[in-house]
Write an enzyme that holds these catalytic residues in place. Structure first.
Site, PDB file in Angstrom:
ATOM      1  N   LYS A  33      39.238 -81.608  -3.394  1.00  0.00           N
ATOM      2  CA  LYS A  33      37.917 -81.643  -4.536  1.00  0.00           C
ATOM      3  C   LYS A  33      37.332 -82.932  -4.648  1.00  0.00           C
ATOM      4  CE  LYS A  33      35.634 -78.499  -6.750  1.00  0.00           C
ATOM      5  NZ  LYS A  33      35.507 -76.946  -6.653  1.00  0.00           N
TER       6      LYS A  33
ATOM      7  N   ASP B   2      29.594 -77.781  -5.999  1.00  0.00           N
ATOM      8  CA  ASP B   2      30.324 -77.305  -7.063  1.00  0.00           C
ATOM      9  C   ASP B   2      29.381 -77.354  -8.266  1.00  0.00           C
ATOM     10  OD1 ASP B   2      32.983 -76.329  -8.377  1.00  0.00           O
ATOM     11  OD2 ASP B   2      32.611 -77.990  -9.756  1.00  0.00           O
TER      12      ASP B   2
HETATM   13  P1  NDP Z   1      26.277 -75.089 -11.625  1.00  0.00           P
HETATM   14  O1  NDP Z   1      26.120 -76.462 -11.581  1.00  0.00           O
HETATM   15  O2  NDP Z   1      25.490 -74.226 -10.483  1.00  0.00           O
HETATM   16  O3  NDP Z   1      26.219 -74.441 -12.955  1.00  0.00           O
HETATM   17  C1  NDP Z   1      27.085 -74.644 -14.266  1.00  0.00           C
HETATM   18  C2  NDP Z   1      26.658 -74.301 -15.278  1.00  0.00           C
HETATM   19  O4  NDP Z   1      27.571 -74.292 -16.297  1.00  0.00           O
HETATM   20  C3  NDP Z   1      25.347 -74.513 -15.814  1.00  0.00           C
HETATM   21  O5  NDP Z   1      24.796 -73.605 -16.594  1.00  0.00           O
HETATM   22  C4  NDP Z   1      25.858 -75.522 -16.911  1.00  0.00           C
HETATM   23  O6  NDP Z   1      25.028 -75.731 -17.938  1.00  0.00           O
HETATM   24  C5  NDP Z   1      27.072 -75.061 -17.317  1.00  0.00           C
HETATM   25  N1  NDP Z   1      28.075 -76.188 -17.874  1.00  0.00           N
HETATM   26  C6  NDP Z   1      28.562 -77.290 -17.134  1.00  0.00           C
HETATM   27  N2  NDP Z   1      29.348 -78.009 -17.712  1.00  0.00           N
HETATM   28  C7  NDP Z   1      29.257 -77.398 -18.943  1.00  0.00           C
HETATM   29  C8  NDP Z   1      29.912 -77.676 -20.179  1.00  0.00           C
HETATM   30  N3  NDP Z   1      30.782 -78.646 -20.129  1.00  0.00           N
HETATM   31  N4  NDP Z   1      29.701 -76.835 -21.156  1.00  0.00           N
HETATM   32  C9  NDP Z   1      29.024 -75.957 -20.875  1.00  0.00           C
HETATM   33  N5  NDP Z   1      28.346 -75.356 -19.964  1.00  0.00           N
HETATM   34  C10 NDP Z   1      28.744 -76.260 -18.831  1.00  0.00           C
HETATM   35  O7  NDP Z   1      27.763 -74.795 -11.085  1.00  0.00           O
HETATM   36  P2  NDP Z   1      28.402 -73.450 -10.464  1.00  0.00           P
HETATM   37  O8  NDP Z   1      27.894 -72.179 -10.833  1.00  0.00           O
HETATM   38  O9  NDP Z   1      28.539 -73.961  -8.882  1.00  0.00           O
HETATM   39  O10 NDP Z   1      29.929 -73.678 -11.136  1.00  0.00           O
HETATM   40  C11 NDP Z   1      30.319 -72.974 -12.147  1.00  0.00           C
HETATM   41  C12 NDP Z   1      31.904 -72.883 -12.243  1.00  0.00           C
HETATM   42  O11 NDP Z   1      32.151 -72.152 -11.150  1.00  0.00           O
HETATM   43  C13 NDP Z   1      32.494 -74.195 -12.163  1.00  0.00           C
HETATM   44  O12 NDP Z   1      33.883 -74.321 -12.944  1.00  0.00           O
HETATM   45  C14 NDP Z   1      33.060 -74.215 -10.723  1.00  0.00           C
HETATM   46  O13 NDP Z   1      34.117 -75.223 -10.259  1.00  0.00           O
HETATM   47  C15 NDP Z   1      33.137 -73.025 -10.450  1.00  0.00           C
HETATM   48  N6  NDP Z   1      33.253 -72.552  -8.989  1.00  0.00           N
HETATM   49  C16 NDP Z   1      32.002 -72.614  -8.342  1.00  0.00           C
HETATM   50  C17 NDP Z   1      31.994 -72.192  -7.048  1.00  0.00           C
HETATM   51  C18 NDP Z   1      30.608 -72.205  -6.176  1.00  0.00           C
HETATM   52  O14 NDP Z   1      30.560 -71.838  -4.997  1.00  0.00           O
HETATM   53  N7  NDP Z   1      29.475 -72.862  -6.632  1.00  0.00           N
HETATM   54  C19 NDP Z   1      32.997 -71.692  -6.157  1.00  0.00           C
HETATM   55  C20 NDP Z   1      34.371 -71.280  -6.976  1.00  0.00           C
HETATM   56  C21 NDP Z   1      34.162 -71.761  -8.443  1.00  0.00           C
HETATM   57  P3  NDP Z   1      24.060 -77.397 -17.870  1.00  0.00           P
HETATM   58  O15 NDP Z   1      22.952 -77.004 -16.825  1.00  0.00           O
HETATM   59  O16 NDP Z   1      23.587 -77.367 -19.269  1.00  0.00           O
HETATM   60  O17 NDP Z   1      24.948 -78.411 -17.337  1.00  0.00           O
END
Ligand code: NDP
Length: 449
Positions: free
Chosen positions: A122, A162
């Site tokens: 990662k 991510d």
């Molecule tokens: P994105 O950046 O597309 O979306 C993240 C979302 O979570 C946004 O709505 C963001 O809001 C919110 N967010 C981020 N940080 C915080 C925080 N500290 N508190 C509250 N809300 C928060 O990321 P992904 O959808 O790709 O990833 C989301 C989760 O899924 C992560 O844990 C990631 O590790 C996991 N994941 C992702 C994969 C993928 O294929 N993308 C695969 C497997 C797991 P804001 O815009 O305000 O920051």
């Protein structure tokens, strides 16, 4: 087990997220150690908790005002026993070594569960793409890749997206890699379709989460139809989790970002979701704008320092945390139990604290850990790598079918492994043990390296 955890804590006392991930894992694998004393002699656990390599580097770049900005880049190459390092890049101001080590550690076992030959890694940077122009993001990505390119390769380490790293960032990173390495290879996944990406990759994590949830409910002879669902996040995973839930007849009533969440009692339908996707992916706006377009919905601002997240206070049947780590704590979990939720499926990585998991599992709620439920993303990344190597593209249906089969197989592995170790229905234990045994066996075969 407690000695190993203590050693991890003593060595890096500030790495709280990493300690949490290791503790959750160690709590599950004791029975395996009891019947495989050779793992203890070979110090498999001690080796697993130490990354094979950590690369940290300076990322200097010029902002639109011509000012020099400096961020910190990191790549954690955790374990390559079953294949080249594979795992995403996160660009978020909260990124530090603890967060990346926990994510890389989880990734090792997640990747093992997919049945594809991928090790775990990662990476990321404490860079915040929010509010930056496209040119600033491009300059940052180019500078980041100027260092990272010498450590990665299609047979060495294959990063992906991510939080904060989507198709735009992968494009800029790939462009610079190609220029520096002078080769066009599948060194990153999550690429755009017309230059080596796979159909269904953007959807894969969210779709996979819902396929997994469907399998869990099936064990209780239930389905997702008409289930009221809480989803957190509004990014990649949350969007496609919501899309598949709608398709399966569920009613999604919440989505969120780091500023707050919306509650739409009538449910988010396909049209509303398409609007959210444009808001987030094209305009890069905030979720609170939803209530201007759909005034029947309610927006609640969330104080990030609060000890619980009000999104989990709403009545629902199923819960899908899809934003970030530790978004469901003990108090949130107690609220979910009080509200008679029947299932929590983790779309994000480690969104539930250890105390929260205990509350949910003690209450008999179906609970799927992220390393099993969100493995669809890395699975389709694995399929993207296969298509790149074969220089061909599978159809949407072909990739979706394979994703569905992989999620069913991960579910079956978790169920069977948990039952074999006398803990039927314990998906945490099933996922940890099954992933661990596969990696441990490979490490035993390969000697002390
Ligand atoms: P994105 O950046 O597309 O979306 C993240 C979302 O979570 C946004 O709505 C963001 O809001 C919110 N967010 C981020 N940080 C915080 C925080 N500290 N508190 C509250 N809300 C928060 O990321 P992904 O959808 O790709 O990833 C989301 C989760 O899924 C992560 O844990 C990631 O590790 C996991 N994941 C992702 C994969 C993928 O294929 N993308 C695969 C497997 C797991 P804001 O815009 O305000 O920051």
């Amino acid at each position: 087990m407690s000695d190993i955890l203590q050693q991890v804590k003593d060595r890096d006392p500030q790495e709280r997220e990493f300690h949490q991930a290791v503790e959750e894992f160690l709590n599950s694998v004791q029975p395996v150690l009891e019947i495989n004393p050779e793992y203890r002699h070979a110090k498999i656990l001690e080796r697993l908790v130490e990354p094979e390599r950590v690369i940290a580097f300076r990322v200097p770049w010029l902002d639109d005002q011509g000012q020099v900005q400096i961020n910190r880049g990191i790549r954690v190459e955790m374990n390559s026993a079953i294949g080249p390092y594979k795992g995403g890049l996160r660009f978020h101001p909260s990124v530090n070594l603890s967060i990346l080590k926990f994510l890389a550690f989880e990734q090792v076992f997640k990747n093992a569960l997919t049945t594809l030959p991928m090790g775990g890694g990662k990476g990321g940077a404490d860079f915040d793409p929010k509010g930056k122009s496209d040119n600033e993001v491009m300059r940052f990505c180019q500078s980041y890749m100027c260092e990272l390119f010498r450590h990665i390769g299609p047979n060495t380490d294959i990063p992906a997206g991510d939080i904060g790293v989507g198709a735009r960032e992968i494009g800029y990173l790939f462009g610079m890699y190609k220029r520096l390495a002078n080769e066009f290879t599948g060194v990153l996944t999550g690429k755009s379709l017309n230059w080596g990406g796979s159909l269904i990759r953007p959807q894969a994590t969210g779709f996979g989460v819902v396929y997994f949830a469907k399998e869990m409910l099936f064990t209780k002879e239930q389905s997702l139809k008409d289930k009221v669902c809480l989803v957190s996040g509004a990014g990649n995973v949350a969007q496609f989790t919501t899309q598949k839930l709608i398709e399966f007849g569920a009613k999604v009533v919440t989505m969120s970002d780091s500023s707050g969440y919306i509650y739409d009692e009538n449910g988010i339908d396909d049209e509303k979701l398409a609007w959210i996707m444009r808001l987030k992916n094209v305009r890069r706006g905030r979720i609170k704008e939803y209530t201007q377009k759909y005034p029947e919905a309610v927006y609640t601002r969330v104080d990030s320092s609060s000890d619980h997240h009000p999104v989990w206070d709403h009545k629902a049947d199923c819960v899908f945390p899809c934003a970030t780590q530790n978004e469901i704590n003990q108090k949130d979990a107690e609220n979910l139990v009080k509200n008679r939720v029947i299932m929590v499926t983790e779309g994000a990585n480690m969104p539930t604290t250890l105390e929260g998991i205990n509350v949910l599992m003690d209450a008999g709620i179906l609970f799927a850990p992220g390393k099993a439920a969100n493995a669809g993303g890395v699975s389709v990344s694995g399929l993207e790598m296969t298509q790149n190597s074969m220089r061909l593209s599978w159809t949407r249906q072909e990739v979706d079918d394979r994703l569905n089969i992989i999620m069913q197989s991960i579910h079956k592995t978790c169920v069977e492994t948990a039952a074999q170790f006398g803990m039927p229905g314990n998906y945490v234990m099933g996922a940890n043990i099954a992933g661990f045994v596969k990696v441990a066996e490979a490490m035993m075969d390969q000697g002390v390296v």
